[in-house]
Design an enzyme around this catalytic site. Structure first.
Site: not given
Ligand SMILES: Cc1ncc(COP(=O)(O)O)c(C=O)c1O
Length: 350
Positions: A93, A198, A234
């Site tokens: 990612r 990210k 989200e």
């Molecule tokens: C905006 C956002 N959505 C969702 C997630 C959850 O992703 P993950 O399960 O890979 O931690 C995160 C954290 O990383 C995030 O910053």
């Protein structure tokens, strides 16, 4: 394994480390890992002590947000070993992000080596099994250099720090831990922009929504799709999950972060529990028809969404035992309390 009695606070003060009562805060651990990209190659600096970074003032990361980060947890298993959870997915990612912000990828073996080295260097700070805490691992990536024009950097720093953490949402998971969320009028990312990577800027853009939600007494903001404000995106830094009859549903959107925990939960539901699953657009109005709601992510793990409050309407959801089943299986796999049929655990220390 000896556990430290003290952690270092910024400013050189010390305080006792109490693994069972940690929040989600930065506690300065002794070591971090660093690599630098210059003249077309990555050079590993390895484990370093200084938690303060010295960057050129013109660095793209500082002015143009040419920055990425990742988050993962390292945990002590029931067998006493130390495990990361799917770290290669975080590497991939981050490199999807690097492509988008026009920087060089971090070689996957360098990324994984960094996770291993920084964990081993800070091993006494990995919380013990059963404490409910974890070592949060934060890899990040900065475009740096003497620059003023709007263009990608030629040099990059890849660094990883760690900090022991407790639950992200106070109280964590449980049938008595329902959280309330507020539908935001703000967008964290553009429809075809950077929401799927990210990148730090997405998070600066989310501060106003988070501030407003928390200021009204809610745990976090729920985002709607930035094009039409019709579909659920989200919740803060966690992806959304819903139960509709027998089916586990989760939103499809280019502008949400593809959560590794969500992907894991969907796979557990589908392949281990044989539940029907759907990844598709979910209109906010469909909350009327959902039987239960939750959100998930590395920091949040899994959290019961008890209430969502919109502009003219709110929705209340009961705790559903299926959240418990998913939580137990996910955390069981992460901490070696259960078998790992998917090969998700990554052993750092045996
Ligand atoms: C905006 C956002 N959505 C969702 C997630 C959850 O992703 P993950 O399960 O890979 O931690 C995160 C954290 O990383 C995030 O910053």
């Amino acid at each position: 394994m000896d556990k430290p009695r003290f952690y270092f606070l910024n400013g050189g003060k010390t305080a006792e480390l109490d693994f069972a009562n940690l929040g989600f805060d930065y506690l300065r651990c002794p070591y971090r890992f660093e690599a630098v990209f210059e003249h077309g190659i990555w050079r590993t600096r390895g484990v370093v002590e200084d938690n303060v970074m010295h960057l050129p003032e013109g660095s793209q990361a500082l002015h143009y947000g040419q920055e990425l980060f990742e988050g993962m947890k390292v945990q002590t298993g029931s067998d006493g070993k130390v495990y990361a959870f799917r770290p290669l997915e975080n590497a991939r990612r981050m490199n999807d992000g690097a492509r988008y912000i026009q920087g060089p990828p971090v070689p996957e073996d360098l990324f994984i080596r960094g996770i291993e080295e920084v964990t081993l260097a800070n091993l006494p700070y990995v919380p013990p099994y059963g404490s409910g805490a974890a070592l949060y691992v934060r890899p990040f990536y900065l475009g740096v250099g003497d620059n003023v024009g709007v263009k990608p950097a030629k040099s990059y720093v890849f660094r990883i720090f760690v900090t022991p953490v407790g639950p992200y949402f106070k109280g964590g998971f449980g049938p008595d831990q329902g959280k309330r969320f507020r539908v935001s009028e703000h967008d964290r990312a553009a429809p075809q922009g950077t929401g799927h990577i990210k990148a730090g800027g997405n998070y600066a853009a989310s501060f106003i929504a988070g501030h407003e939600a928390k200021g009204h007494g809610y745990a976090e903001a729920l985002y709607l799709d930035p094009a039409e404000h019709t579909y659920i995106e989200e919740i803060g830094a966690a992806n959304f999950l819903g139960l509709k009859g027998k089916t586990l549903v989760t939103p499809e959107s280019h502008s949400i972060l593809p959560s590794i925990v969500r992907r894991s939960i969907m796979e557990i539901a589908e392949k281990l529990f044989k539940w029907p699953t759907e990844t598709r657009k979910i209109p906010l109005a469909e909350l009327d028809a959902l039987d239960a709601a939750a959100c998930c992510g590395t920091a949040a793990v899994l959290v019961w969404v008890q209430e969502i409050v919109g502009k003219d309407k709110s929705w209340v959801f009961p705790f559903d035992e299926r959240w418990q089943k998913l939580y137990d299986e996910l955390v069981g796999i992460q901490t070696a309390a259960r078998p790992d049929p998917f090969g998700w655990r990554y052993e750092i220390q045996g």
